[in-house]
Design a protein around this motif. Structure first.
Motif, PDB file in Angstrom:
ATOM      1  N   GLN A 143     -13.395 141.884  33.241  1.00  0.00           N
ATOM      2  CA  GLN A 143     -12.328 141.068  33.829  1.00  0.00           C
ATOM      3  C   GLN A 143     -12.842 139.699  34.246  1.00  0.00           C
ATOM      4  N   GLU A 144     -13.999 139.660  34.915  1.00  0.00           N
ATOM      5  CA  GLU A 144     -14.525 138.372  35.352  1.00  0.00           C
ATOM      6  C   GLU A 144     -14.986 137.539  34.162  1.00  0.00           C
ATOM      7  N   GLY A 145     -15.527 138.195  33.149  1.00  0.00           N
ATOM      8  CA  GLY A 145     -15.931 137.468  31.951  1.00  0.00           C
ATOM      9  C   GLY A 145     -14.751 136.789  31.290  1.00  0.00           C
ATOM     10  N   ARG A 146     -13.646 137.523  31.143  1.00  0.00           N
ATOM     11  CA  ARG A 146     -12.437 136.933  30.568  1.00  0.00           C
ATOM     12  C   ARG A 146     -11.921 135.803  31.433  1.00  0.00           C
ATOM     13  N   SER A 147     -11.939 136.009  32.748  1.00  0.00           N
ATOM     14  CA  SER A 147     -11.458 134.979  33.670  1.00  0.00           C
ATOM     15  C   SER A 147     -12.306 133.711  33.564  1.00  0.00           C
ATOM     16  N   PRO A 351     -13.677 147.133  50.409  1.00  0.00           N
ATOM     17  CA  PRO A 351     -12.744 146.579  49.413  1.00  0.00           C
ATOM     18  C   PRO A 351     -13.493 146.171  48.149  1.00  0.00           C
ATOM     19  N   GLU A 352     -14.012 147.192  47.454  1.00  0.00           N
ATOM     20  CA  GLU A 352     -14.944 146.923  46.356  1.00  0.00           C
ATOM     21  C   GLU A 352     -14.311 146.197  45.178  1.00  0.00           C
ATOM     22  N   MET A 353     -12.987 146.313  45.028  1.00  0.00           N
ATOM     23  CA  MET A 353     -12.340 145.633  43.907  1.00  0.00           C
ATOM     24  C   MET A 353     -11.903 144.216  44.281  1.00  0.00           C
ATOM     25  N   LEU A 354     -12.153 143.803  45.519  1.00  0.00           N
ATOM     26  CA  LEU A 354     -11.693 142.491  45.961  1.00  0.00           C
ATOM     27  C   LEU A 354     -12.237 141.353  45.103  1.00  0.00           C
ATOM     28  N   PRO A 355     -13.538 141.300  44.790  1.00  0.00           N
ATOM     29  CA  PRO A 355     -14.018 140.195  43.939  1.00  0.00           C
ATOM     30  C   PRO A 355     -13.306 140.149  42.594  1.00  0.00           C
ATOM     31  N   MET A 356     -13.148 141.328  41.953  1.00  0.00           N
ATOM     32  CA  MET A 356     -12.496 141.362  40.647  1.00  0.00           C
ATOM     33  C   MET A 356     -11.028 140.970  40.745  1.00  0.00           C
ATOM     34  N   ILE A 357     -10.326 141.498  41.757  1.00  0.00           N
ATOM     35  CA  ILE A 357      -8.911 141.183  41.918  1.00  0.00           C
ATOM     36  C   ILE A 357      -8.725 139.690  42.182  1.00  0.00           C
ATOM     37  N   VAL A 358      -9.554 139.130  43.075  1.00  0.00           N
ATOM     38  CA  VAL A 358      -9.442 137.712  43.409  1.00  0.00           C
ATOM     39  C   VAL A 358      -9.714 136.850  42.180  1.00  0.00           C
ATOM     40  N   SER A 360      -9.662 137.637  38.946  1.00  0.00           N
ATOM     41  CA  SER A 360      -8.656 137.828  37.903  1.00  0.00           C
ATOM     42  C   SER A 360      -7.345 137.149  38.263  1.00  0.00           C
ATOM     43  N   THR A 361      -6.945 137.266  39.520  1.00  0.00           N
ATOM     44  CA  THR A 361      -5.687 136.660  39.946  1.00  0.00           C
ATOM     45  C   THR A 361      -5.758 135.140  39.863  1.00  0.00           C
ATOM     46  N   LEU A 362      -6.874 134.568  40.325  1.00  0.00           N
ATOM     47  CA  LEU A 362      -7.022 133.123  40.265  1.00  0.00           C
ATOM     48  C   LEU A 362      -7.074 132.632  38.817  1.00  0.00           C
ATOM     49  N   ALA A 363      -7.807 133.350  37.959  1.00  0.00           N
ATOM     50  CA  ALA A 363      -7.919 132.928  36.560  1.00  0.00           C
ATOM     51  C   ALA A 363      -6.572 133.025  35.847  1.00  0.00           C
ATOM     52  N   LYS A 364      -5.837 134.101  36.122  1.00  0.00           N
ATOM     53  CA  LYS A 364      -4.509 134.227  35.518  1.00  0.00           C
ATOM     54  C   LYS A 364      -3.608 133.081  35.983  1.00  0.00           C
ATOM     55  N   GLY A 365      -3.692 132.753  37.284  1.00  0.00           N
ATOM     56  CA  GLY A 365      -2.914 131.627  37.792  1.00  0.00           C
ATOM     57  C   GLY A 365      -3.308 130.336  37.111  1.00  0.00           C
ATOM     58  N   ALA A 366      -4.616 130.133  36.876  1.00  0.00           N
ATOM     59  CA  ALA A 366      -5.082 128.913  36.219  1.00  0.00           C
ATOM     60  C   ALA A 366      -4.567 128.820  34.794  1.00  0.00           C
ATOM     61  N   VAL A 367      -4.545 129.949  34.078  1.00  0.00           N
ATOM     62  CA  VAL A 367      -4.039 129.950  32.698  1.00  0.00           C
ATOM     63  C   VAL A 367      -2.547 129.636  32.668  1.00  0.00           C
ATOM     64  N   LEU A 368      -1.796 130.236  33.583  1.00  0.00           N
ATOM     65  CA  LEU A 368      -0.355 129.964  33.645  1.00  0.00           C
ATOM     66  C   LEU A 368      -0.091 128.505  34.024  1.00  0.00           C
ATOM     67  N   ILE A 767      -5.522 147.337  39.265  1.00  0.00           N
ATOM     68  CA  ILE A 767      -6.056 146.322  38.366  1.00  0.00           C
ATOM     69  C   ILE A 767      -4.953 145.393  37.869  1.00  0.00           C
ATOM     70  N   ALA A 768      -3.723 145.912  37.769  1.00  0.00           N
ATOM     71  CA  ALA A 768      -2.614 145.118  37.218  1.00  0.00           C
ATOM     72  C   ALA A 768      -1.934 144.244  38.262  1.00  0.00           C
ATOM     73  N   ILE A 769      -2.397 144.252  39.515  1.00  0.00           N
ATOM     74  CA  ILE A 769      -1.744 143.433  40.551  1.00  0.00           C
ATOM     75  C   ILE A 769      -1.702 141.943  40.180  1.00  0.00           C
TER      76      ILE A 769
END
Length: 923
Positions: A143-147, A351-358, A360-368, A767-769
């Motif tokens: 996820q972070e690699g794609r982001s 909150p172990e998924m926090l780095p990935m969620i943050v 991914s969410t920021l990268a998705k926002g940047a792409v949009l 993961i889909a949040i």
């Protein structure tokens, strides 16, 4: 504890921030540290030699030539030296990224559990826990690699270039042109100027610099004209420093050399050509970059907000986990099992998924945002984008069409005059500094080039570049080699301060009249009428002076004759008014900060629906105390006749009042305000220094695009907030339930392995949040981090799940008779299913203030992942894998009870949500 603190405090700044560690951040860090870091001796020695050598020796040392490098030579040097980039801007190697994805408390605790399971010869637990470690690491890695790749592609869309002088050798056309110049013009053909990406510069290149340019590498000045460089980030000097072609420093300090320019600084005014001495990591800036790490930076508001939430959970864990250990140790008597269970609870609170969620969410926002022509340079700027409640912007090109047309050219009394146009054309044609939109509008009159016989009758002698204090610029030309003419144009008030006479046209030819009080009043009346028509007025003046071999300076701009005005029209954009209305409806107040005069500004603002009855001027701001200005920035919406420092002071005053301030600018005069704002916004056509200082780059200079970006920033922030709320409330409820069960049960309410599997499944469901829908009501107002609200939310909604956990305990104990150590597997299976499904259901219950599934439905990816996890949760105890997880099939009678528990949970959560909204609102 220190380990957890380090990880939580810096996870955003570890891989993610280091990867996007831009020049702006480094300069801020270097400035804050006062350059205490030592620079290698060989670098200082090489730079000092370049400063001391005469120019010809410096050219030889770098294998360069008087007329620059040829393209083949530059290509060979680029192959040898590599790209002109500093090390911190390069991405991490994949194996380092993989290691950083692994080394978090969740994976380390799981690894400890896997090792303990292996040592106790529990092969099944070892395999399951190891699989969980691999899965969690790979999920984050992918996820972070794609982001990051998406972010890099976006950053590549915005690149700065440098103007270099190159010799065109080796082509037949170049040789023909060279022979023509030698035979007919008795001179060598001038080398060509080319725009090349800054990353392709090499030592030996000749670069052309003017106001607004970033210094692209460490350089030795070759020629300079009134060159002032802002190098505060390197030396701490607040005022620009003048640079010269010759060395004037007696000190051996590299930074004090008057003929050296340093990467990362910028040209404030003047022009120059410079010889590139060092590039990339071999520059002074690059050497510092290797010594200043991203973890030295002050956390942004976004990072501080995430860290505060993480610390909230850490403090909770530090209190609850020892209690869980002691309660289970004393009541069960098996301290090893109690220790493993407490470790599992600690994992559950992390909150172990926090780095990935943050990420991914920021990268998705940047792409949009990129699809809306908004490029995000720093991913964590998106949160500030959504939190912005005040937008400061210039007038030209934002409210207006950015297509300035030369509407009139008049004498001092407002009558049309061709002579004024000719003098203005000469000034714009011969200036080599930053040509603005006004110059381009003048130069569109190409017919004047032939009419004035520029090649035959005129020759440029000198230039006095523009700066923002004088607000004017001059060129000196020789007309038929007879005399020199100084032609000056600029802002009216600044021009009147250096004029002594006016030229008046009448039937007997032009005559000059003293600029006395009566004439001054008439001049001001004429220009006021032009301003009221929405025209921007630039005054034109000149004087004839004897030919002189000496260079001209600002002192020569005196005793001029005002000959007239050129007036420009920049009509408002059709989209400006609806964009301002839309921004206002979304809680963003737009304030106009412009260097233009108040009459033109007020006219444009009234046309787009901004109240401009009371415009605050720069001269008034200078007389205000900080307290008075703090009041004025909220009262006024339009500010005119501002200098760059006025804009910066206004931005800082707004921030001091608690506003999250965005500043939109594209000129060198906007750079201080861009750095001072919470979020700097520029455009792709801006000068280098403005693009470097900005966090967001617009590919289209439009407030409508900006409004769409603000909404997308809020959607991104809202989705991150969902995960944090869900994690905090769910974790609190689980631990509270564990404490109750541990105190009264003769066995563990759930085995460590089961608790870890449940936690992993719950995290996978979220993961889909980043792809979830956001209610339109949630993006109508600015969104900010509020750690106190997170803690309150946790206390209100966590115990709701605990109530139904306790109901489940009673159900399994009294109805299904799972009340002994022999029946503990049935008890644990029942709570495993209820706990996982209620945890997953809470995703839908608190993702929206509305009724879930009816008034607001989650996006399909989130619906599918949560449904799949619920199905897996039921399958594990009911399917063939139950032995692996030490579970057992549940009786069919359990499932009607499960439905009742879930319905009750949904009803109570909805009721609590309504109470919470009435009492505290819902951000």
């Amino acid at each position: 504890m220190n380990f957890l603190k380090t990880w939580f405090g810096n996870f955003l700044r570890s891989r993610h921030t280091a990867k996007h560690f831009g020049r702006r951040a480094l300069l801020e860090t270097v400035a804050g540290r006062g350059l205490s870091q030592p620079v290698p001796e060989h670098l200082s020695r090489d730079l000092l030699r370049a400063a001391r050598d005469d120019l010809s020796a410096a050219l030889v040392q770098l294998d360069s030539h008087e007329d620059g490098l040829s393209a083949p030579e530059a290509a060979a040097l680029l192959e040898h030296y590599g790209p002109n980039e500093v090390e911190h801007e390069k991405p991490l190697a994949w194996w380092l990224h993989l290691w950083q994805c692994y080394k978090n408390p969740f994976n380390l605790l799981l690894t400890v559990l896997a090792v303990v399971s292996y040592l106790t010869e529990d092969a099944k637990a070892t395999i399951v826990i190891s699989t969980m470690v691999v899965l969690s690491t790979l999920i984050r890695f992918v996820q972070e690699g794609r982001s990051s790749r998406a972010a890099e592609r976006l950053k590549a869309m915005v690149s700065n270039t440098a103007t270099v002088i190159r010799r065109d050798l080796g082509t037949e056309a170049a040789e023909v042109a060279e022979r023509y110049f030698e035979a007919h013009l008795h001179t060598r053909r001038p080398p060509s100027r080319q725009e090349v990406p800054i990353r392709e510069l090499v030592p030996g290149d000749h670069v052309v610099l003017s106001a607004g340019d970033m210094i692209p590498a460490d350089c030795r000045v070759m020629t300079a004209k009134d060159l002032f460089v802002g190098q505060a980030a390197m030396t701490g000097e607040s005022l620009p420093v003048e640079k010269f072609a010759e060395r004037r420093a007696s000190s051996d300090s590299v930074l004090e050399q008057s003929n050296l320019l340093f990467m990362g600084t910028n040209v404030v005014s003047g022009s120059a050509t410079a010889l590139v001495v060092a590039t990339g990591n071999r520059t002074y800036f690059g050497m510092l970059a290797t010594r200043v790490t991203a973890t030295d930076r002050t956390p942004t508001a976004f990072q501080a907000g995430v860290n505060s939430v993480s610390w909230l959970l850490i403090r909770f864990a530090l209190v609850m986990v020892p209690i869980v250990l002691l309660v289970n140790g004393f009541t069960k008597g098996d301290w090893m099992e109690a220790f493993l269970f407490a470790l599992s609870v600690a994992v559950g609170l992390t909150p172990e998924m926090l780095p990935m969620i943050v990420t991914s969410t920021l990268a998705k926002g940047a792409v949009l945002l990129a699809r809306r022509k908004v490029i995000v340079k720093r991913l964590d700027a998106i949160q500030n984008f959504g939190a912005m409640d005040v937008l400061c912007t210039d007038k030209t090109g934002t409210l207006t069409q950015d297509k300035i047309a030369l509407e009139r050219h008049t004498d001092v009394f407002g009558n049309s005059s061709e002579e004024v146009l000719k003098f203005a054309y000469l000034n714009s044609h011969y200036q080599t500094g930053l040509k603005n939109l006004l110059d381009r509008a003048v130069l569109e009159h190409v017919e004047l080039q032939t009419e004035l016989k520029l090649e035959q009758d005129y020759r440029k002698i000198d230039e006095i570049p523009f700066d923002f204090e004088r607000r004017r610029m001059s060129v000196v030309v020789s007309e038929r080699d007879d005399h020199h003419e100084l032609i000056c144009k600029g802002a009216l008030e600044e021009m009147l301060s250096v004029c002594a006479r006016v030229r008046i046209e009448n039937g007997e030819g032009p005559q000059e009249h003293a600029l006395d009080e009566a004439m001054l009043a008439r001049v001001l009346e004429v220009t006021r009428r032009l301003n009221e028509d929405g025209l921007r007025v630039v005054a034109v003046a000149m004087k004839e002076i004897p030919a002189s071999p000496n260079a001209y300076s600002v002192a020569d701009e005196a005793d001029l004759t005002l000959i007239g005005y050129i007036a420009f029209l920049d009509p408002p954009k059709e989209s400006a008014a609806p964009a301002l209305k839309a921004l206002n409806e979304h809680g963003v107040t737009v304030k106009v900060l412009t260097g233009d005069n108040e009459l033109v500004t007020a006219r444009v603002c009234s046309q787009v629906g901004l109240p401009a009855d009371d415009v605050l001027l720069g001269s008034q701001i200078e007389r205000m105390s900080d307290e008075a200005l703090a009041h004025a920035v909220d009262v006024h919406q339009v500010f005119a006749k501002l200098t760059p420092l006025h804009k910066e002071r206004l931005v800082r005053a707004l921030r001091a009042k608690g506003h999250v301030v965005g500043f939109m600018g594209d000129g060198i005069n906007d750079a201080p305000a861009l750095r001072a704002a919470d979020i700097g916004i520029s455009v792709d056509s801006a000068v280098d220094i403005a693009k470097e200082a900005a966090d967001i780059i617009l590919l289209e200079k439009s407030l409508m695009v900006l409004e769409e970006g603000v909404i997308e920033g809020r959607r991104t922030f809202s989705n991150m907030l969902k995960y944090i709320r869900m994690t905090a409330s769910s974790n609190f409820g689980n631990v509270f339930s564990v404490l109750v069960a541990s105190a009264f049960l003769p066995f563990l309410p759930m085995l460590p392995l089961q608790l870890l599997v449940q936690n992993l499944l719950y995290d996978i469901s979220q993961i889909a949040i980043p792809f979830d829908n956001v209610d339109s009501e949630l993006v109508r107002k600015p969104l900010r981090w509020n750690p106190g609200d997170i803690g309150r939310f946790m206390l209100f909604f966590g115990p709701v799940s605990s109530i139904f956990d306790i109901v489940t305990f009673a159900l399994m104990w009294f109805v299904f008779k799972a009340s002994s150590v022999e029946q503990q597997t049935l008890f644990q299976s029942g709570w495993f299913v209820v706990g996982l499904i209620t945890q997953t259901l809470i995703v839908h219950m608190i993702r929206t203030p509305k009724l879930p599934f009816i008034e607001s439905r989650a996006a399909w990816p989130l619906l599918l992942t949560t449904a799949a996890i619920m199905a897996v949760g039921i399958f594990l105890p009911m399917g063939p894998l139950h032995d692996y997880f030490k579970l057992q099939p549940l009786p069919l009678l359990f499932f009607p009870w499960l439905v009742a528990i879930l319905l009750g949970y949904a009803v109570l959560t909805t009721a609590m949500k309504k109470f919470y909204i009435r009492r505290f609102g819902w951000q």
